[in-house]
Design an enzyme around this catalytic site. Structure first.
Site, PDB file in Angstrom:
ATOM      1  N   HIS A 192       8.442   3.492   5.176  1.00 11.61           N
ATOM      2  CA  HIS A 192       8.963   3.694   6.532  1.00 11.61           C
ATOM      3  C   HIS A 192      10.423   4.124   6.513  1.00 11.61           C
ATOM      4  O   HIS A 192      10.896   4.765   7.438  1.00 11.61           O
ATOM      5  CB  HIS A 192       8.706   2.456   7.390  1.00 11.61           C
ATOM      6  CG  HIS A 192       7.258   2.354   7.777  1.00 11.61           C
ATOM      7  ND1 HIS A 192       6.374   1.587   7.080  1.00 11.61           N
ATOM      8  CD2 HIS A 192       6.557   3.006   8.719  1.00 11.61           C
ATOM      9  CE1 HIS A 192       5.164   1.743   7.598  1.00 11.61           C
ATOM     10  NE2 HIS A 192       5.248   2.600   8.606  1.00 11.61           N
ATOM     11  N   ARG A 299       5.501   4.501  17.084  1.00  9.20           N
ATOM     12  CA  ARG A 299       5.532   3.295  16.241  1.00  9.20           C
ATOM     13  C   ARG A 299       6.362   2.222  16.950  1.00  9.20           C
ATOM     14  O   ARG A 299       7.561   2.080  16.698  1.00  9.20           O
ATOM     15  CB  ARG A 299       6.177   3.604  14.888  1.00  9.20           C
ATOM     16  CG  ARG A 299       5.333   4.453  13.951  1.00  9.20           C
ATOM     17  CD  ARG A 299       6.010   4.542  12.585  1.00  9.20           C
ATOM     18  NE  ARG A 299       5.133   5.043  11.558  1.00  9.20           N
ATOM     19  CZ  ARG A 299       5.051   6.330  11.191  1.00  9.20           C
ATOM     20  NH1 ARG A 299       5.797   7.245  11.772  1.00  9.20           N
ATOM     21  NH2 ARG A 299       4.215   6.693  10.242  1.00  9.20           N
ATOM     22  N   ARG A 335       0.996   3.108  19.837  1.00 12.14           N
ATOM     23  CA  ARG A 335       0.324   2.229  18.872  1.00 12.14           C
ATOM     24  C   ARG A 335       0.853   0.822  19.061  1.00 12.14           C
ATOM     25  O   ARG A 335       2.070   0.615  19.112  1.00 12.14           O
ATOM     26  CB  ARG A 335       0.610   2.699  17.448  1.00 12.14           C
ATOM     27  CG  ARG A 335       0.040   1.724  16.434  1.00 12.14           C
ATOM     28  CD  ARG A 335       0.231   2.201  15.036  1.00 12.14           C
ATOM     29  NE  ARG A 335       1.576   1.981  14.563  1.00 12.14           N
ATOM     30  CZ  ARG A 335       1.985   2.320  13.345  1.00 12.14           C
ATOM     31  NH1 ARG A 335       1.155   2.923  12.514  1.00 12.14           N
ATOM     32  NH2 ARG A 335       3.212   2.087  12.958  1.00 12.14           N
ATOM     33  N   GLU A 434      -7.201   3.627   8.741  1.00 10.74           N
ATOM     34  CA  GLU A 434      -6.259   3.580   7.622  1.00 10.74           C
ATOM     35  C   GLU A 434      -6.648   2.551   6.561  1.00 10.74           C
ATOM     36  O   GLU A 434      -5.900   2.281   5.640  1.00 10.74           O
ATOM     37  CB  GLU A 434      -4.829   3.352   8.123  1.00 10.74           C
ATOM     38  CG  GLU A 434      -4.653   2.239   9.121  1.00 10.74           C
ATOM     39  CD  GLU A 434      -3.225   2.147   9.668  1.00 10.74           C
ATOM     40  OE1 GLU A 434      -2.312   2.803   9.153  1.00 10.74           O
ATOM     41  OE2 GLU A 434      -3.034   1.385  10.629  1.00 10.74           O
ATOM     42  N   ASN A 457      -1.118   7.557   5.357  1.00 10.61           N
ATOM     43  CA  ASN A 457      -0.168   6.829   4.499  1.00 10.61           C
ATOM     44  C   ASN A 457      -0.818   5.567   3.946  1.00 10.61           C
ATOM     45  O   ASN A 457      -0.747   5.280   2.754  1.00 10.61           O
ATOM     46  CB  ASN A 457       1.079   6.419   5.286  1.00 10.61           C
ATOM     47  CG  ASN A 457       1.747   7.587   5.949  1.00 10.61           C
ATOM     48  OD1 ASN A 457       1.573   8.712   5.511  1.00 10.61           O
ATOM     49  ND2 ASN A 457       2.494   7.341   7.020  1.00 10.61           N
ATOM     50  N   ASP A 458      -1.430   4.816   4.848  1.00  7.69           N
ATOM     51  CA  ASP A 458      -2.083   3.590   4.405  1.00  7.69           C
ATOM     52  C   ASP A 458      -3.451   3.858   3.806  1.00  7.69           C
ATOM     53  O   ASP A 458      -3.859   3.178   2.875  1.00  7.69           O
ATOM     54  CB  ASP A 458      -2.199   2.605   5.580  1.00  7.69           C
ATOM     55  CG  ASP A 458      -0.897   1.877   5.796  1.00  7.69           C
ATOM     56  OD1 ASP A 458      -0.319   1.408   4.801  1.00  7.69           O
ATOM     57  OD2 ASP A 458      -0.426   1.806   6.944  1.00  7.69           O
ATOM     58  N   ARG A 468       2.553   2.111  -1.414  1.00  9.02           N
ATOM     59  CA  ARG A 468       3.221   3.320  -0.911  1.00  9.02           C
ATOM     60  C   ARG A 468       4.737   3.283  -1.048  1.00  9.02           C
ATOM     61  O   ARG A 468       5.391   4.319  -0.914  1.00  9.02           O
ATOM     62  CB  ARG A 468       2.809   3.592   0.550  1.00  9.02           C
ATOM     63  CG  ARG A 468       3.195   2.513   1.515  1.00  9.02           C
ATOM     64  CD  ARG A 468       2.515   2.676   2.857  1.00  9.02           C
ATOM     65  NE  ARG A 468       3.313   3.430   3.804  1.00  9.02           N
ATOM     66  CZ  ARG A 468       3.068   3.478   5.105  1.00  9.02           C
ATOM     67  NH1 ARG A 468       2.023   2.846   5.617  1.00  9.02           N
ATOM     68  NH2 ARG A 468       3.835   4.165   5.899  1.00  9.02           N
ATOM     69  N   CYS A 505      -2.158  11.033  11.928  1.00  5.67           N
ATOM     70  CA  CYS A 505      -0.737  10.800  12.197  1.00  5.67           C
ATOM     71  C   CYS A 505       0.021  10.364  10.952  1.00  5.67           C
ATOM     72  O   CYS A 505       1.206  10.091  11.009  1.00  5.67           O
ATOM     73  CB  CYS A 505      -0.552   9.803  13.339  1.00  5.67           C
ATOM     74  SG  CYS A 505      -1.340   8.229  13.010  1.00  5.67           S
TER      75      CYS A 505
HETATM   76  C1  PEP Z   1      -0.204   5.638   8.360  1.00  5.00           C
HETATM   77  O1  PEP Z   1      -0.475   4.609   7.748  1.00  5.00           O
HETATM   78  O2  PEP Z   1      -0.521   6.778   7.966  1.00  5.00           O
HETATM   79  C2  PEP Z   1       0.536   5.578   9.628  1.00  5.00           C
HETATM   80  C3  PEP Z   1       0.718   6.638  10.360  1.00  5.00           C
HETATM   81  O3  PEP Z   1       1.075   4.373   9.977  1.00  5.00           O
HETATM   82  P1  PEP Z   1       2.393   3.786   9.285  1.00  5.00           P
HETATM   83  O4  PEP Z   1       3.003   4.858   8.436  1.00  5.00           O
HETATM   84  O5  PEP Z   1       3.309   3.362  10.369  1.00  5.00           O
HETATM   85  O6  PEP Z   1       1.841   2.657   8.484  1.00  5.00           O
HETATM   86 MG    MG Z   2      -0.272   2.727   8.706  1.00  3.69          MG
END
Ligand code: PEP
Ligand code: MG
Length: 580
Positions: A192, A299, A335, A434, A457-458, A468, A505
């Site tokens: 993040h 977010r 979200r 995710e 991402n997750d 990550r 996303c």
């Molecule tokens: C993700 O996990 O891809 C996502 C968009 O949420 P975050 O990056 O906030 O975990």
């Molecule tokens: Mg996520």
């Protein structure tokens, strides 16, 4: 002497300036050079802070003894022992004199070393002592700074920040006018912290090994956020080269901004929904500036960071309403809270977890704390009067969890109806995909939700078992792994079968190297960092949907990551047979 370091580029741009180095601490401690003649005063300042801390601990010990008896006061003995240990205090004094550095910085790094040694001990009791050391560290630093601790929001001069690591909450307080760039030793591309750097358009590099220990306060540095290169003490040639590179970068930005009002449409007329990810309501401005037509991911947890209390329902309502009003009539997907993982909130009283990404995070936390969740849901519903807000639940692992969360949402709606509070009753409700258990049951989930948004991402982290934020594993974190591509296809098919739309996303959507593949797989919406929108649009406008579908079909037939990488590299060079 000129030195070059390499890290992972996470936010594009070039920054040339002076280094500001932070100590490896939870609290912000800046590295400063101390002139020879002030070194003894600096040592005395340190000794005074240690003595003051000891006196405070003794006072607390006395109080606890009186109120709870002697057996609980042993912990303070341990604190006093650590503070009286010359291995710590004499070593700090020695370093202040030898390195000519400020006491706060030297002490903070010494404490951090001590914490790491305790944490690496196998014995559980000794491991626990790391938190005592942390506690002492905080107390002494508070006394050294006399409680007036600086934050990245207080910087007076322009700097390039170097740190072992930066939390997302530190990063979000950075002011673009002062922080020209940053570089951390740790971190991954989808942490993040990296996401915030892109949101604030601050050139940034992560995973640069131990650069924060090498660079000196005030040293001239260059950060190349395009290639992940850091140059300390650059020479004339470097400065000339980077002046040209920066001009080129800015020129390209201006070129891209000309696409602002053109649609995100392929050469054969297929329209892609191109939205933006935002973290704070102010970022809504960037969405329109970069030609976006809505927010695909708000977010909201960033409203909760960097404060000592929780935001009230009204504060949350204002943030959501302002974003929705500013972007009206475009949609804003809010979200619900995704705290946990690398976004830790100490005042929720939850304590640190061994594996926070696998712990009480996101919807799990909201279900465990229904009042926290309900307050947010009330604020979102109240803010929905313009009817352009949609709700999305993060980290849904299966249908039961969705039912539980939806049940709470229904309770809040009933409550609001009773109070005659207006809200958008037809508001769409979606979930993030995710977690592999959600993608594997996407057919079941698709029957009940209005939309999916893939959190790549997750999804990558949990599918490939790659943390990550771990720079050591960053080389294995790859969105093109066949396991990921197959899941994307599966999720899209499941949603489309039920007549539902699918967005993405995660950061994969922001990378132009994947744009054709993603739309070819059938993803209907791409939600990217605002700054990435023009680049993605440019690629989409040069692609045909016919070619994109063929590319996706070919990729789905490949069985290894290397094959997919090789295939996509040909596509991205414009040499693919369908691209002619
Ligand atoms: C993700 O996990 O891809 C996502 C968009 O949420 P975050 O990056 O906030 O975990
Ligand atoms: Mg996520």
């Amino acid at each position: 002497m000129r030195k070059i370091y390499k890290g992972i580029p996470v936010s594009s741009g070039i920054a040339v300036g002076k280094a500001l180095v932070l100590a490896d601490q939870e609290t912000l401690v800046i590295k400063r050079n101390i002139p020879e003649e002030s070194l003894e005063t600096e040592v005395k300042r340190f000794q005074a802070a240690v003595e003051k801390t000891k006196a405070e601990i003794k006072e607390m010990q006395g109080k606890v003894k009186k109120e709870a008896g002697g057996k609980h006061s042993g912990i303070f003995e341990a604190h006093l022992m650590i503070l009286s240990d010359p291995m710590l205090t004499t070593a700090v004094e020695k370093h202040i004199r030898a390195d000519k550095l400020n006491a706060d910085y030297v002490f903070a790094n010494a404490i951090s070393g001590l914490i790491q040694s305790f944490e690496s001990i196998e014995d559980d009791y000794l491991k626990e002592r790391a938190s005592d050391v942390k506690d002492i560290g905080k107390r002494v630093i508070k006394n050294l700074t006399e409680g007036k601790q600086e934050t990245l929001a207080d910087l007076k001069e322009e700097v390039i920040v170097f740190a072992r690591d930066l939390s997302p909450s530190d990063t979000v307080t950075m002011k673009r006018e002062k922080v020209k760039g940053f570089c951390t030793d740790l971190g991954g591309k989808t942490s993040h912290t990296a996401i915030i750097a892109r949101a604030l358009e601050i050139p940034a590099i992560v995973g640069a090994q131990s650069v924060s220990l090498q660079v000196k306060d005030g040293e001239p540095v260059i950060i190349d956020g395009l290639l992940g290169i850091v140059i300390v003490q650059p020479g004339e040639e470097d400065l000339k080269h980077y002046k040209g590179k920066l001009e080129e970068f800015l020129k390209q930005k201006i070129q891209l901004s000309k696409l602002k009002d053109l649609p995100a449409e392929t050469l054969d007329g297929y329209k892609v929904e191109l939205n933006a990810n935002i973290e704070i309501e102010d970022e809504a401005k960037f969405v329109l500036k970069h030609g976006g037509t809505g927010v695909g991911l708000f977010r909201t947890e960033f409203l909760f960071l960097n404060r000592k209390d929780l935001p009230t329902e009204d504060e949350q309502y204002t943030a959501y309403f302002l974003a929705a009003e500013y972007l009206y009539p475009y949609p804003v997907i809010i979200r619900t809270l995704d705290l946990g993982g690398d976004k830790f909130l100490s005042h929720l009283g939850l304590g640190r977890e061994e594996n926070p990404f696998l712990g009480l995070r996101a919807i799990r936390l909201c279900l465990a704390k229904p009042e926290l969740f309900k307050t947010q849901l009330r604020a979102i519903l109240r803010a929905s009067e313009l009817k352009n807000i949609k709700i999305m639940f993060p980290m849904i692992s299966g249908i039961e969890e969705f039912h539980k969360a939806k049940h709470i949402l229904e309770e809040v709606k009933t409550e609001l109806r009773k109070k005659k509070q207006k809200f958008d009753d037809a508001m769409e409700l979606g979930i993030m995909i995710e977690i592999p258990s959600a993608s594997l049951t996407a057919d079941i989930l698709a029957k009940e939700v209005d939309f999916f948004s893939i959190g790549s991402n997750d999804l990558i982290q949990y599918t490939l078992a790659i943390d990550r934020v771990n720079s050591n594993m960053a080389h294995m974190y790859n969105p093109l792994h066949p396991a990921i591509i197959r899941q994307l296809k599966r999720v899209v098919d499941a949603a489309h079968k039920e007549g539902k739309w699918v967005g993405m996303c995660g950061e994969m959507a922001s990378d132009t190297a994947f744009s054709a593949l993603l739309i070819g797989l059938g993803i209907d919406e791409l939600s990217t960092a605002p700054v990435a929108m023009p680049e993605v649009k440019k690629v989409l406008r040069a692609t045909t949907m016919v070619a994109a579908k063929k590319i996706a079909e070919d990729v789905l037939r490949l069985s290894t990551l290397d094959e997919v990488k090789a295939y996509m590299s040909i596509v991205n060079k414009g040499d693919c047979k369908y691209c002619k």
